[in-house]
Design an enzyme around this catalytic site. Structure first.
Site, mmCIF file in Angstrom:
data_model
loop_
_atom_site.group_PDB
_atom_site.id
_atom_site.type_symbol
_atom_site.label_atom_id
_atom_site.label_comp_id
_atom_site.label_asym_id
_atom_site.label_seq_id
_atom_site.Cartn_x
_atom_site.Cartn_y
_atom_site.Cartn_z
ATOM 1 N N HIS A 127 0.809 -1.223 0.000
ATOM 2 C CA HIS A 127 0.000 0.000 0.000
ATOM 3 C C HIS A 127 0.842 1.272 0.000
ATOM 4 O O HIS A 127 0.325 2.358 0.257
ATOM 5 C CB HIS A 127 -0.942 -0.006 1.201
ATOM 6 C CG HIS A 127 -1.959 -1.094 1.128
ATOM 7 N ND1 HIS A 127 -2.601 -1.603 2.245
ATOM 8 C CD2 HIS A 127 -2.459 -1.789 0.068
ATOM 9 C CE1 HIS A 127 -3.440 -2.553 1.875
ATOM 10 N NE2 HIS A 127 -3.370 -2.682 0.568
ATOM 11 N N CYS A 185 1.435 21.243 -5.088
ATOM 12 C CA CYS A 185 2.714 20.757 -5.602
ATOM 13 C C CYS A 185 3.639 21.930 -5.901
ATOM 14 O O CYS A 185 3.260 22.884 -6.589
ATOM 15 C CB CYS A 185 2.473 19.927 -6.863
ATOM 16 S SG CYS A 185 3.975 19.413 -7.708
ATOM 17 N N GLY A 225 -0.853 -10.615 11.916
ATOM 18 C CA GLY A 225 -1.508 -9.384 12.330
ATOM 19 C C GLY A 225 -2.430 -8.766 11.298
ATOM 20 O O GLY A 225 -2.510 -7.544 11.211
#
Length: 283
Positions: A127, A185, A225
């Site tokens: 991720h 940005c 987990g």
């Protein structure tokens, strides 16, 4: 449920050690439960349900300035604690197992980089990492620390705000955020987003392919987990089972794949992994 001490001393760890010995090329998948010992909250309870509201949705983030203001305000507060998190005994034990040759590849659903900081070398950040920020318009990347400076510089009144920690650098913040100034940005004035996969967003295809390749090359899969409630993690259990590879798990509470495990230990991650390393002689 056994206490950590009982787990560390009893038959469950011996069974897990036998599982690892029988499958010398092991792929490991970790989730939020391995980082709770580092002070980073997890998302789900023992039944796999959300503990709080689900995290920000990708479509809401890109469509709504109000959502982005709320996200970045919470992130400004939450990042201060998240950036101070350190690897715990579970991360260090997995690194020991890798160095001893028991773990071939590690796939993590976490965005905290704690596996790398513990010394783990072969890590697939499924991720992404919260330590980086991406411009959705021009693709430029920035460090999260640099963006934090901008957040505080533009919103000096928020400098001393504190709130309880939420998962992945978020904070349980009730303050009004309509006046929050979100930086753009520095290269193109475009929209900034943490370089992580948001809820409702697709994991990059090449990253999925690399993780699936790690599972296919392994003799077995070990889940640590993770409740596996989201498909981005559960897909690896499905792939292992499709290939007739055994799957073991260490997790407190119910998971989506309970019926598919060869072995499951319902116990905290750290004492089990430390005892596993000791049993396997992982120095």
């Amino acid at each position: 449920m056994a206490s950590p001490e009982a787990v560390a001393q009893g038959a469950p760890v011996a069974a897990l050690a036998d599982f690892v010995r029988a499958h010398p090329r092991l792929a490991v998948l970790t989730g939020a439960g391995i980082s709770t010992g580092s002070g980073i909250p997890d998302y789900r309870d023992a039944d796999g349900e959300w503990k709080q509201q689900p995290p920000v949705d990708y479509r809401d983030f890109v469509r709504s300035l109000a959502v982005r203001k709320r996200y970045w305000a919470r992130s400004l507060v939450g990042w201060q604690r998240f950036a101070r998190a350190r690897p715990n005994a579970a991360h260090r034990a997995l690194a020991r197992l890798e160095h001893a040759g028991h773990v071939a590849d590690l796939i993590t659903q976490n965005v905290d980089s704690l596996h790398q900081r513990a010394g783990h070398r072969r890590v697939i950040d499924l991720h992404g990492r919260l330590s980086a920020v991406l411009c959705l318009d021009c693709g430029s990347r920035f460090t999260r620390a640099a963006v934090q400076w901008q957040l505080v510089h533009r919103n000096p009144a928020w400098r001393g705000v504190s709130a309880p920690a939420a998962p992945d650098g978020d904070a349980l913040l009730a303050a009004e955020t309509s006046g929050f100034d979100v930086p753009a940005c520095a290269a193109c004035d475009g929209m900034l987003k943490p370089d992580v996969v948001f809820f409702g967003e697709q994991v990059p295809a090449e990253r999925v392919a690399g993780a699936l390749g790690a599972v296919r090359e392994a003799d077995a899969l070990l889940v640590i987990g993770s409740s596996l409630m989201v498909f981005s993690g559960y897909r690896f259990v499905r792939e292992a089972r499709r290939l007739a590879r055994p799957v073991a798990a260490v997790n407190l509470g119910r998971t989506r794949a309970d019926a598919e495990f060869t072995l499951k230990l319902s116990a905290p991650c750290a004492p089990v992994l430390e005892a596993l390393g000791d049993a396997l002689g992982a120095a």
